[in-house]
Design a protein around this motif. Structure first.
Motif, short mmCIF file in Angstrom:
data_model
loop_
_atom_site.label_atom_id
_atom_site.label_comp_id
_atom_site.label_asym_id
_atom_site.label_seq_id
_atom_site.Cartn_x
_atom_site.Cartn_y
_atom_site.Cartn_z
N ASP A 35 0.86 -1.19 0.00
CA ASP A 35 0.00 0.00 0.00
C ASP A 35 0.89 1.23 0.00
N ILE A 36 0.40 2.32 -0.56
CA ILE A 36 1.08 3.60 -0.47
C ILE A 36 0.05 4.62 0.01
N TYR A 37 0.30 5.18 1.19
CA TYR A 37 -0.66 6.06 1.84
C TYR A 37 -0.33 7.51 1.53
N GLY A 38 -1.34 8.26 1.07
CA GLY A 38 -1.05 9.62 0.65
C GLY A 38 -2.25 10.54 0.65
N LEU A 39 -2.18 11.57 -0.21
CA LEU A 39 -3.14 12.67 -0.18
C LEU A 39 -3.27 13.27 -1.58
N ARG A 40 -4.51 13.53 -2.01
CA ARG A 40 -4.74 14.24 -3.26
C ARG A 40 -4.47 15.73 -3.03
N VAL A 41 -3.79 16.37 -3.98
CA VAL A 41 -3.39 17.76 -3.77
C VAL A 41 -3.81 18.70 -4.90
N ALA A 42 -4.44 18.19 -5.96
CA ALA A 42 -4.85 19.05 -7.08
C ALA A 42 -5.97 18.37 -7.84
N PRO A 43 -6.74 19.15 -8.63
CA PRO A 43 -7.79 18.54 -9.44
C PRO A 43 -7.22 17.59 -10.49
N SER A 44 -8.05 16.66 -10.92
CA SER A 44 -7.65 15.79 -12.02
C SER A 44 -7.66 16.57 -13.34
N ALA A 45 -6.66 16.35 -14.16
CA ALA A 45 -6.61 17.01 -15.47
C ALA A 45 -7.63 16.44 -16.43
N PHE A 46 -8.28 15.33 -16.03
CA PHE A 46 -9.21 14.65 -16.94
C PHE A 46 -10.67 14.89 -16.58
N GLY A 47 -10.91 15.76 -15.60
CA GLY A 47 -12.28 16.14 -15.28
C GLY A 47 -13.02 15.24 -14.32
N TYR A 48 -12.41 14.16 -13.85
CA TYR A 48 -13.07 13.29 -12.87
C TYR A 48 -12.99 13.94 -11.49
N LYS A 49 -14.13 14.35 -10.97
CA LYS A 49 -14.11 15.06 -9.69
C LYS A 49 -13.67 14.17 -8.54
N ASP A 66 -8.42 23.37 0.17
CA ASP A 66 -8.61 22.64 1.42
C ASP A 66 -8.57 21.14 1.13
N VAL A 67 -7.52 20.47 1.61
CA VAL A 67 -7.36 19.04 1.36
C VAL A 67 -7.44 18.24 2.65
N THR A 68 -8.12 18.81 3.65
CA THR A 68 -8.19 18.18 4.96
C THR A 68 -8.73 16.75 4.89
N GLY A 69 -9.69 16.51 4.01
CA GLY A 69 -10.27 15.17 3.90
C GLY A 69 -9.92 14.46 2.61
N ALA A 70 -8.78 14.81 2.00
CA ALA A 70 -8.44 14.28 0.68
C ALA A 70 -7.47 13.10 0.74
N GLN A 71 -7.38 12.41 1.88
CA GLN A 71 -6.48 11.25 1.98
C GLN A 71 -6.91 10.15 1.03
N HIS A 72 -5.92 9.49 0.45
CA HIS A 72 -6.18 8.37 -0.46
C HIS A 72 -4.97 7.47 -0.49
N CYS A 73 -5.19 6.17 -0.35
CA CYS A 73 -4.07 5.23 -0.46
C CYS A 73 -4.16 4.50 -1.79
N ARG A 74 -3.00 4.22 -2.36
CA ARG A 74 -2.90 3.49 -3.61
C ARG A 74 -2.13 2.20 -3.36
N ALA A 75 -1.77 1.52 -4.41
CA ALA A 75 -1.05 0.25 -4.27
C ALA A 75 -0.05 0.12 -5.40
N GLU A 76 0.90 -0.77 -5.21
CA GLU A 76 1.83 -1.11 -6.28
C GLU A 76 2.31 -2.54 -6.10
N VAL A 77 2.71 -3.14 -7.21
CA VAL A 77 3.19 -4.52 -7.21
C VAL A 77 4.53 -4.58 -7.91
N TRP A 78 5.33 -5.58 -7.54
CA TRP A 78 6.63 -5.78 -8.18
C TRP A 78 6.48 -6.85 -9.26
N LEU A 79 6.78 -6.45 -10.50
CA LEU A 79 6.71 -7.37 -11.62
C LEU A 79 8.07 -7.40 -12.32
#
Length: 366
Positions: free
Chosen positions: A233-247, A255-268
């Motif tokens: 897992d990679i734990y982080g925070l959104r800091v800007a709007p998406s360039a593709f329009g997905y809200k 205000d990013v107080t509630g913008a936490q988001h975790c992602r993931a990665e795998v080793w291939l």
């Protein structure tokens, strides 16, 4: 209408036309137009995390620090101010999570600390048509195959992993099967607090395959590890709007107080660490429109589903990939560190209630 009234109305119209549209106020958000992150240059962001507390005896605060240095993120500077009696950047030796730890005397009328982080990010993109002899520290890969307090790799997790990956001939095929299974069978539960507890055994059983990013991407990581593929897992925070329009993919205000988001990665093998985010696919399906989209082939979802298997947009920063984090000066361990943490004479502060805590986070591109 009299001539005078028409003249006044015309003046008002011309005046209104002369007022520039204020970003985020009068300008409508762009509609999604596909989703295809491509290789990009570096973007610079400044993140401010400010805590201002009511006096409640001896107080401690821990603020996560963006500490991931990779090809998609690098730190420029971290600094802090405030009225703490002691404050320092520390690293949990077991998990590697970095944080600012501040202590306040009981006599401090209004404990205050502000962390300012300046970092750079860029889009993360995989080229499936090219391979290289990329290497990783064996100890890092070994750690990415181990279970944790909320990611047991036996029991129902192991059973489900074997079912999903049956017949897969390579690690990439295993990961593709797990990713597709989560997108097809799991769902985003809008009632789950914060990013979810990250208890993957509960996600598979009592939670009915529902949750948020810590649950859903955490389940992806757990199933990958149980299948013998290093993942984290990679734990982080959104800091800007998406360039593709997905809200749902962006921080749509400073205000990013509630913008936490975790992602993931795998080793291939041949590709190294590869970005993954099935939880955000499910977020679009459940929350991007008023309609709960159930089909991953839906035109709004399909490009997201394809792109987030290997890519992500650089409007997000990473704190750490740590689990079972020990906070210096506190008992017990956190399953992950993605939110500010606090402790006073009354006990632990609720990191999911920013106003009561209280803390605020803002981000701007610089």
């Amino acid at each position: 209408m009299t001539r005078t009234n028409r003249r006044n109305l015309l003046k008002l119209g011309l005046a209104a036309a002369a007022v520039p549209a204020l970003p985020g106020l009068l300008r409508a958000a762009p509609k999604p137009r596909g989703f295809a992150p491509a290789a990009s240059g570096w973007r610079s962001f400044e993140l401010r995390s400010q805590v201002r507390l009511a006096a409640q005896g001896a107080t401690q605060v821990w603020l996560p620090v963006p500490a991931v240095e990779t090809e998609y993120q690098r730190s420029l500077d971290h600094s802090f101010t405030g009225n703490a009696s002691e404050a320092a950047f520390v690293t949990d030796p077991a998990s590697g999570a970095r944080m600012l730890h501040a202590r306040f005397d009981p006599s401090t009328a209004e404990p205050t600390v502000e962390l300012v982080s300046r970092i750079q990010t860029r889009n993360r993109v995989v080229d499936w048509n090219r391979t290289s002899d990329v290497q990783e520290d064996p100890a890092v890969l070994e750690a990415a195959l181990k279970g944790s307090s909320l990611k047991p790799l036996d029991g129902v997790v192991l059973e489900r992993a074997r079912e999903i990956t049956q017949g897969a001939a390579s690690d990439r095929e295993k990961i593709a099967a797990i990713y597709a299974w989560i997108v097809t069978n799991c769902h985003r539960n809008l009632d789950t607090p914060g990013c979810g507890p990250g208890d993957i055994q509960a996600t598979l059983t009592s939670a009915g395959l529902g949750g948020k990013c810590a649950d859903l991407n955490g389940l992806f990581v757990g199933l990958a590890r149980a299948s013998g593929v290093p993942a984290r897992d990679i734990y982080g925070l959104r800091v800007a709007p998406s360039a593709f329009g997905y809200k749902q993919f962006g921080a749509n205000s400073p205000d990013v107080t509630g913008a936490q988001h975790c992602r993931a990665e795998v080793w291939l093998a041949g590709h190294g660490w590869v970005a993954m985010d099935p939880a955000d696919v499910l977020k679009v399906m459940r929350a991007e429109t008023d309609r709960w989209i159930k089909d991953p082939a839906d035109p709004l979802v399909a490009p997201v589903n394809a792109a987030l298997f290997g890519n992500w947009e650089g409007n997000w920063l990473a704190y750490n990939s740590a689990s079972d984090v020990t906070l210096p000066g506190a008992d017990g361990a956190l399953p992950f560190l993605m939110y500010p943490q606090g402790l006073n004479a009354q006990g632990r502060l609720n990191e999911l209630d920013a106003k009561a805590f209280s803390y605020a986070m803002t981000a701007q591109e610089v």
